[in-house]
Design a protein around this motif. Structure first.
Motif, mmCIF file in Angstrom:
data_model
loop_
_atom_site.group_PDB
_atom_site.id
_atom_site.type_symbol
_atom_site.label_atom_id
_atom_site.label_comp_id
_atom_site.label_asym_id
_atom_site.label_seq_id
_atom_site.Cartn_x
_atom_site.Cartn_y
_atom_site.Cartn_z
ATOM 1 N N ALA A 75 41.865 -20.095 6.097
ATOM 2 C CA ALA A 75 42.701 -21.287 5.948
ATOM 3 C C ALA A 75 44.082 -21.013 6.530
ATOM 4 C CB ALA A 75 42.804 -21.671 4.478
ATOM 5 N N ALA A 76 44.598 -19.809 6.303
ATOM 6 C CA ALA A 76 45.933 -19.453 6.796
ATOM 7 C C ALA A 76 45.947 -19.494 8.323
ATOM 8 C CB ALA A 76 46.316 -18.070 6.301
ATOM 9 N N LEU A 77 44.875 -18.970 8.915
ATOM 10 C CA LEU A 77 44.803 -18.933 10.378
ATOM 11 C C LEU A 77 44.776 -20.356 10.941
ATOM 12 C CD1 LEU A 77 44.515 -16.860 12.667
ATOM 13 C CD2 LEU A 77 42.055 -17.228 12.556
ATOM 14 N N ARG A 78 43.965 -21.214 10.297
ATOM 15 C CA ARG A 78 43.855 -22.604 10.764
ATOM 16 C C ARG A 78 45.231 -23.280 10.740
ATOM 17 N NH1 ARG A 78 39.610 -23.992 7.538
ATOM 18 N NH2 ARG A 78 40.995 -25.020 6.072
ATOM 19 N N TRP A 79 45.948 -23.114 9.614
ATOM 20 C CA TRP A 79 47.252 -23.780 9.492
ATOM 21 C C TRP A 79 48.317 -23.118 10.371
ATOM 22 C CZ3 TRP A 79 48.083 -28.512 8.161
ATOM 23 C CH2 TRP A 79 47.187 -29.157 7.315
ATOM 24 N N ALA A 80 48.168 -21.824 10.614
ATOM 25 C CA ALA A 80 49.121 -21.163 11.519
ATOM 26 C C ALA A 80 48.961 -21.729 12.922
ATOM 27 C CB ALA A 80 48.880 -19.657 11.516
ATOM 28 N N ILE A 81 47.696 -21.924 13.367
ATOM 29 C CA ILE A 81 47.449 -22.474 14.714
ATOM 30 C C ILE A 81 48.013 -23.897 14.801
ATOM 31 C CG2 ILE A 81 45.621 -23.245 16.297
ATOM 32 C CD1 ILE A 81 43.966 -20.828 15.276
ATOM 33 N N LEU A 82 47.732 -24.697 13.758
ATOM 34 C CA LEU A 82 48.240 -26.080 13.768
ATOM 35 C C LEU A 82 49.771 -26.112 13.814
ATOM 36 C CD1 LEU A 82 45.950 -28.046 11.281
ATOM 37 C CD2 LEU A 82 46.317 -28.503 13.716
ATOM 38 N N SER A 83 50.394 -25.203 13.055
ATOM 39 C CA SER A 83 51.866 -25.172 13.012
ATOM 40 C C SER A 83 52.435 -24.793 14.376
ATOM 41 C CB SER A 83 52.355 -24.182 11.958
ATOM 42 O OG SER A 83 51.859 -24.542 10.710
ATOM 43 N N VAL A 84 51.820 -23.769 15.009
ATOM 44 C CA VAL A 84 52.297 -23.344 16.328
ATOM 45 C C VAL A 84 52.132 -24.498 17.320
ATOM 46 C CG1 VAL A 84 51.839 -21.784 18.257
ATOM 47 C CG2 VAL A 84 51.901 -20.892 15.925
ATOM 48 N N LEU A 85 50.977 -25.176 17.238
ATOM 49 C CA LEU A 85 50.745 -26.308 18.146
ATOM 50 C C LEU A 85 51.784 -27.408 17.912
ATOM 51 C CD1 LEU A 85 46.833 -26.626 18.165
ATOM 52 C CD2 LEU A 85 48.343 -25.758 19.964
ATOM 53 N N ALA A 86 52.127 -27.625 16.614
ATOM 54 C CA ALA A 86 53.114 -28.662 16.294
ATOM 55 C C ALA A 86 54.468 -28.304 16.902
ATOM 56 C CB ALA A 86 53.235 -28.821 14.786
#
Ligand SMILES: Nc1nc2c(ncn2[C@@H]2O[C@H](COP(=O)(O)OP(=O)(O)OP(=O)(O)O)[C@@H](O)[C@H]2O)c(=O)[nH]1
Length: 376
Positions: free
Chosen positions: A131-142
């Motif tokens: 879950a952390a990895l998924r949200w880290a990727i989304l945050s970087v993309l944002a």
């Protein structure tokens, strides 16, 4: 005295929001607790920033912060539908709020941009690495998206807050405190988890080694202790006696008073023995109404005198359960010999017990040595 292993009042109060099915699993419980911390933190930080933006002359951003509070506070209600749903709902609200703030105040230069790191942090504490990895990727993309939008001339509103350095200051202090507090609460919840697991392990260990009816050691454990004492006696020398005890005419007690009273008599006698022995001795239930005592650093004479004391104590007791009818025990004692096994020593004690029964019960007999036995 048993140490108080209950979680602190804060954790106990928080657990009221966690469904019992989640509380049964310690790891899921810890994740649910972390999601609730996230709600408490986000639910307290959002109004602070709302007020700050009002003060800085940006009411639209302030209302964005205030609007995020109800969904954040509703997240605990989602725990019943699954930890992942509650966790992702909480992070999604925070994520959208941050997108909104960054869009309105400063884009890539917004002091809120660093707060995107909290998304993967909360995800990790509330559910693990994936879950952390998924949200880290989304945050970087944002963050990349905000940068790219700004570079390509996307029309960001030209919001001027009254005091940018103050916003920077509060935002930086806020993130430092949030990370610190999150780590502190995570550590507390982890400590609770370890303590509860330890407690459960002790309970399981107790069940595996103790007799349920009497609370003294069970057969497996008393035999393990006998082996241990044998090795100790062989290595360091010293006397060690094995004492086998049987309640006399116990079948008659069961038949006259019922099995329930029979059980209580077994319990009373186990308790009498346990309270008489030294801390270094051991008492175990060997069979139905049969007990095994291991008397460490005790000579045959001392063991006989000690056993006599217990025999007299039991014979003199008038149990109200048995309408003051006497109950007696017979005992066979074997002084352990270095050249024999535990099983052989117990067999000799059993033979002595048989003699005690044969000789009329309510008495103690000493075992013969192995050689005397084979000569007999
Ligand atoms: N209530 C109760 N009875 C048990 C338990 N375990 C064994 N018993 C009973 O203990 C009785 C033992 O009877 P016996 O082996 O004939 O021996 P006894 O009547 O004590 O006679 P002696 O040993 O010869 O004095 C049996 O009736 C078993 O059913 C238990 O956990 N609870």
């Amino acid at each position: 005295m048993q140490p108080d292993t209950r979680p602190s009042p804060f954790f106990r109060r928080m657990r009221r929001f966690i469904p019992p099915a989640i509380q049964e699993n310690p790891v899921r419980l810890m994740h649910a607790e972390n999601i609730l911390f996230g709600c408490v933190m986000a639910g307290s930080i959002a109004p602070v920033f709302g007020l700050l933006y009002l003060y800085l002359g940006d009411p639209a951003t302030a209302w964005l912060c205030f609007a995020a509070i109800p969904p954040i506070l509703a997240v605990p209600l989602l725990l019943g539908r699954g930890i992942a749903l509650a966790r992702d709902a909480l992070i999604a609200v925070i994520f959208l709020l941050l997108l909104g703030i960054c869009y309105r105040v400063g884009g890539i230069s917004s002091p809120s941009i660093i707060w995107f790191s909290m998304c993967s942090f909360i995800a990790m504490l509330g559910g693990g690495l994936r879950a952390a990895l998924r949200w880290a990727i989304l945050s970087v993309l944002a963050v990349l998206g905000i940068y790219a939008a700004q570079k390509s001339g996307f029309p960001f509103p030209a919001v001027q807050v009254r005091d940018m350095p103050l916003l920077q200051l509060v935002s930086t202090i806020g993130i430092i405190c949030s990370v610190g507090l999150d780590i502190f609460l995570f550590e507390k919840s982890r400590t609770n988890l370890v303590r509860e697991l330890n407690q459960a392990m002790h309970a399981v260990q107790h069940l595996a080694t103790h007799d349920e009816l009497t609370g003294v050691f069970n057969r497996r454990e008393i035999l393990r202790l006998a082996e241990q004492e044998k090795h100790r006696a062989e290595r360091h020398g010293g006397d060690f006696c094995i004492c086998l005890i049987d309640i006399d005419h116990f079948k008659a007690i069961n038949d006259s008073f019922g099995h329930g009273i029979g059980d209580q008599v077994i319990r009373e006698i186990a308790c009498a023995m346990q309270s008489e022995v030294r801390k270094t001795d051991h008492v175990g239930r060997y069979g139905g109404e049969e007990f095994l005592m291991l008397l460490t650093s005790t000579s045959a004479d001392a063991a006989q005198a000690f056993a006599e004391r217990i025999r007299q104590r039991v014979a003199a007791a008038r149990l109200p359960l048995l309408e003051a009818k006497p109950v007696t025990i017979s005992m066979g004692i074997a002084a352990f010999r270095p050249d024999e096994t535990v099983a052989q020593a117990i067999a000799r004690a059993d033979e002595a017990l048989y003699r005690a029964k044969w000789e009329g019960r309510n008495r103690i007999e000493m075992a013969l040595g192995m050689r005397e036995r084979s000569a007999a």
